[in-house]
Motif scaffolding. Structure first.
Motif, short mmCIF file in Angstrom:
data_model
loop_
_atom_site.label_atom_id
_atom_site.label_comp_id
_atom_site.label_asym_id
_atom_site.label_seq_id
_atom_site.Cartn_x
_atom_site.Cartn_y
_atom_site.Cartn_z
N ARG A 94 -43.27 93.04 32.41
CA ARG A 94 -44.22 91.92 32.46
C ARG A 94 -43.64 90.79 33.30
N SER A 100 -50.71 92.58 24.81
CA SER A 100 -50.08 92.70 23.50
C SER A 100 -48.97 91.68 23.30
N ASP A 175 -48.46 92.74 34.91
CA ASP A 175 -47.64 93.70 34.14
C ASP A 175 -48.10 95.11 34.49
N ASP A 196 -56.00 101.00 35.91
CA ASP A 196 -56.12 101.35 34.49
C ASP A 196 -54.86 101.02 33.71
N CYS A 198 -52.28 98.72 34.71
CA CYS A 198 -51.56 97.50 35.08
C CYS A 198 -52.51 96.31 34.98
N ARG A 199 -51.98 95.12 35.09
CA ARG A 199 -52.84 93.92 35.17
C ARG A 199 -52.62 93.27 36.53
N ARG A 215 -61.86 96.28 28.92
CA ARG A 215 -61.45 95.96 27.53
C ARG A 215 -62.17 94.71 27.03
#
Ligand code: 5GP
Length: 236
Positions: A94, A100, A175, A196, A198-199, A215
């Motif tokens: 990250r 999370s 992340d 799908d 990673c951000r 999400r």
């Protein structure tokens, strides 16, 4: 090399054996899941977008010195890969707080993490992929200390290469999650790298361009994946 029987059907990809025992074929499906498979939807074009995205990233990583399972893109939604003995531990780096980490630690989303954090998760759907540490992973026989050290070094190397790549496209790599396996005694990057897993945020507006759009029901999920691909110069 011929496609043989289905070996395993994951949440977004199906894995087929081939006539060569050292290789597998991955089929990227349009299925999109969240919350550990509780919500599943079909998103048109996702299979092809992720296959092409993954092929581009895996080739960039190989050029940067990270050995991956990627061999060859076979069609719009299929890729030929080396057959790895997968290690059931997911590696997450990250660069900014999100997901999370925000839920678990009660910190604000978007805090820059200096240095980037590194976390391990045990890959087990029934348990919801719980966070684990190195000593648990070694003691439970999931990986050796040496393998875990290689996985950590490779994950940070991937972070360096991809942070730069996304930055050049005006994006922040927030992340990501990687999975590794063993091929002829070497630790090799497996699974996929796509929006799908990673951000990615726009550098200026912080608009979310990854699976968080699904999400969080933000809409325009595949349009966002295509925007990321376009900004990286990936031909879809
Ligand atoms: P988090 O721990 O915040 O849920 O996830 C951290 C990063 O790893 C995010 O980029 C997320 O997409 C990715 N990630 C974690 N677990 C999984 C997983 O089981 N599947 C996928 N596709 N990505 C995951």
């Amino acid at each position: 090399m011929e496609k043989q029987q289905l070996l395993y059907k994951g949440k977004a990809k199906s894995v087929y054996e081939t006539t060569d025992t050292d290789y597998l074929i991955l089929h990227f499906r349009d299925d999109t899941s969240a919350f550990n498979g509780e919500r599943v939807e079909q998103l048109a074009r996702k299979g092809q977008v992720n296959n092409k995205f993954n092929a581009y990233i895996m080739q960039k990583l190989a050029e940067g010195g990270v050995e991956t399972h990627f061999e060859k893109q076979l069609s719009d939604d299929e890729v030929l890969v080396k057959r790895l003995e997968m290690i059931p531990v997911e590696c997450v780096v990250r660069n900014y707080s999100a997901g999370s980490m925000v839920r678990r630690l009660g910190v604000e989303e978007g805090m820059k993490l200096t240095p980037p954090t590194y976390e391990l998760f045990y890959k087990d759907d029934a348990l919801g992929d719980p966070m684990v540490n190195e000593s648990q992973s070694i003691a439970l026989g999931w990986a050796t200390a040496e393998q875990l050290a290689d996985m950590k070094a490779l994950t940070f190397k991937v972070n360096e290469i991809l942070t730069e790549l996304f930055d050049q496209g005006g994006m922040i790599l927030v992340d990501f999650k990687l999975e590794f396996g063993v091929f002829k005694d070497r630790i090799v990057l497996g699974d996929e790298f796509s929006p799908d897993g990673c951000r990615i945020w726009d550098k200026e507006t912080k608009k979310k361009l990854d699976k968080d759009r699904f999400r969080q029901s933000l809409g325009d999920v595949i349009e966002a994946y295509e925007e990321v691909a376009n900004r990286l110069g990936i031909e879809l």
